[in-house]
Design an enzyme around this catalytic site. Structure first.
Site, PDB file in Angstrom:
ATOM      1  N   HIS A  41      -2.268  -7.664   6.032  1.00 49.21           N
ATOM      2  CA  HIS A  41      -1.118  -6.957   5.116  1.00 49.21           C
ATOM      3  C   HIS A  41      -0.651  -7.649   3.906  1.00 49.21           C
ATOM      4  CE1 HIS A  41       2.012  -3.750   4.823  1.00 49.21           C
ATOM      5  NE2 HIS A  41       2.615  -4.931   4.242  1.00 49.21           N
ATOM      6  N   GLU A  42      -0.293  -8.914   4.316  1.00 49.23           N
ATOM      7  CA  GLU A  42       0.415  -9.759   3.189  1.00 49.23           C
ATOM      8  C   GLU A  42      -0.579 -10.288   2.047  1.00 49.23           C
ATOM      9  OE1 GLU A  42       3.537  -9.866   2.611  1.00 49.23           O
ATOM     10  OE2 GLU A  42       3.937  -8.919   4.739  1.00 49.23           O
ATOM     11  N   HIS A  45      -0.866  -7.505  -0.429  1.00 51.82           N
ATOM     12  CA  HIS A  45       0.136  -7.460  -1.399  1.00 51.82           C
ATOM     13  C   HIS A  45      -0.506  -8.331  -2.566  1.00 51.82           C
ATOM     14  CE1 HIS A  45       2.911  -4.727   0.510  1.00 51.82           C
ATOM     15  NE2 HIS A  45       3.289  -5.745   1.422  1.00 51.82           N
ATOM     16  N   GLU A  92       3.152  -0.507   0.166  1.00 59.54           N
ATOM     17  CA  GLU A  92       3.038  -0.819   1.617  1.00 59.54           C
ATOM     18  C   GLU A  92       1.890  -0.125   2.205  1.00 59.54           C
ATOM     19  OE1 GLU A  92       4.480  -2.973   2.924  1.00 59.54           O
ATOM     20  OE2 GLU A  92       6.126  -3.528   1.692  1.00 59.54           O
ATOM     21  N   ASP A  96      -1.214  -1.726   3.955  1.00 53.99           N
ATOM     22  CA  ASP A  96      -1.800  -1.476   5.569  1.00 53.99           C
ATOM     23  C   ASP A  96      -3.239  -0.989   5.501  1.00 53.99           C
ATOM     24  OD1 ASP A  96       0.493  -1.832   6.999  1.00 53.99           O
ATOM     25  OD2 ASP A  96       1.054   0.257   7.013  1.00 53.99           O
TER      26      ASP A  96
HETATM   27 ZN   LIG Z   1       4.176  -5.186   3.165  1.00 50.94          ZN
END
Ligand SMILES: [Zn+2]
Length: 174
Positions: A41-42, A45, A92, A96
């Site tokens: 997930h990170e 980003h 977000e 995901d």
């Molecule tokens: Zn996040």
């Protein structure tokens, strides 16, 4: 990549492609595949340049340009601001979904992500949620969407990560 000795359950991405993981989160994960979900997930980003978008929204163009061109004099003085950047709901969701696809491509069990969320959620009952959950609430919608996406992933063979997790955890101390 940075592991920070910090008992709070957190991980975050900051501009410059840096992912910071707190040792507390590594101790809370029961296996490398659980931690891999948060890391995937990170990474998204970072890959999707969400920090840049958040900076443009929250911190203004001057800081965003400084971070992009590597003017760490300006960006460094705003480090506190950068680590608390909040991403939009769309960012977000994207992190995901692309994170799950990344796990599938790597042959990592994507259910690990959900298991860690469920555990953190259960631990936070009646108290303030751990830092990562505070910025990433495991709302019923989020869990339902993740489950649905996991069901849609190509059924690539999944191999357990060849990582001696108890050894990693004991190297972190407590
Ligand atoms: Zn996040």
């Amino acid at each position: 990549w940075h592991v920070v000795r910090d008992p709070t359950l957190n991980a975050f991405a900051i501009p410059g492609g840096i992912v910071v993981v707190h040792s507390g989160l590594m101790l809370a994960a029961d296996g490398a595949d659980e931690l891999a979900g948060v890391i995937a997930h990170e990474i998204e980003h970072v890959e999707q340049r969400h920090s840049l978008r958040a900076m443009l929204r929250e911190a203004g163009l001057r800081l965003a340009v400084a971070a992009v061109i590597g003017d760490f004099g300006i960006a460094g003085s705003a480090a506190g601001q950068l680590s608390s950047l909040s991403f939009s709901r769309d960012s977000e969701r994207e992190a995901d979904e692309l994170g799950l696809q990344r796990l599938a491509r790597a042959g990592i069990d994507p259910d690990g992500m959900l298991r860690l969320f469920a555990k953190l959620d259960a631990e936070s009952k009646g108290q303030a949620p751990p830092a990562w959950l505070a910025s990433h609430p495991t709302t019923p919608e989020r869990i339902a969407r993740l489950r649905e996406r996991i069901g849609q992933l190509p059924s690539t063979p999944r191999r357990p990560l060849a990582i001696d997790w108890p050894a990693v955890q004991s190297s972190l101390g407590s």
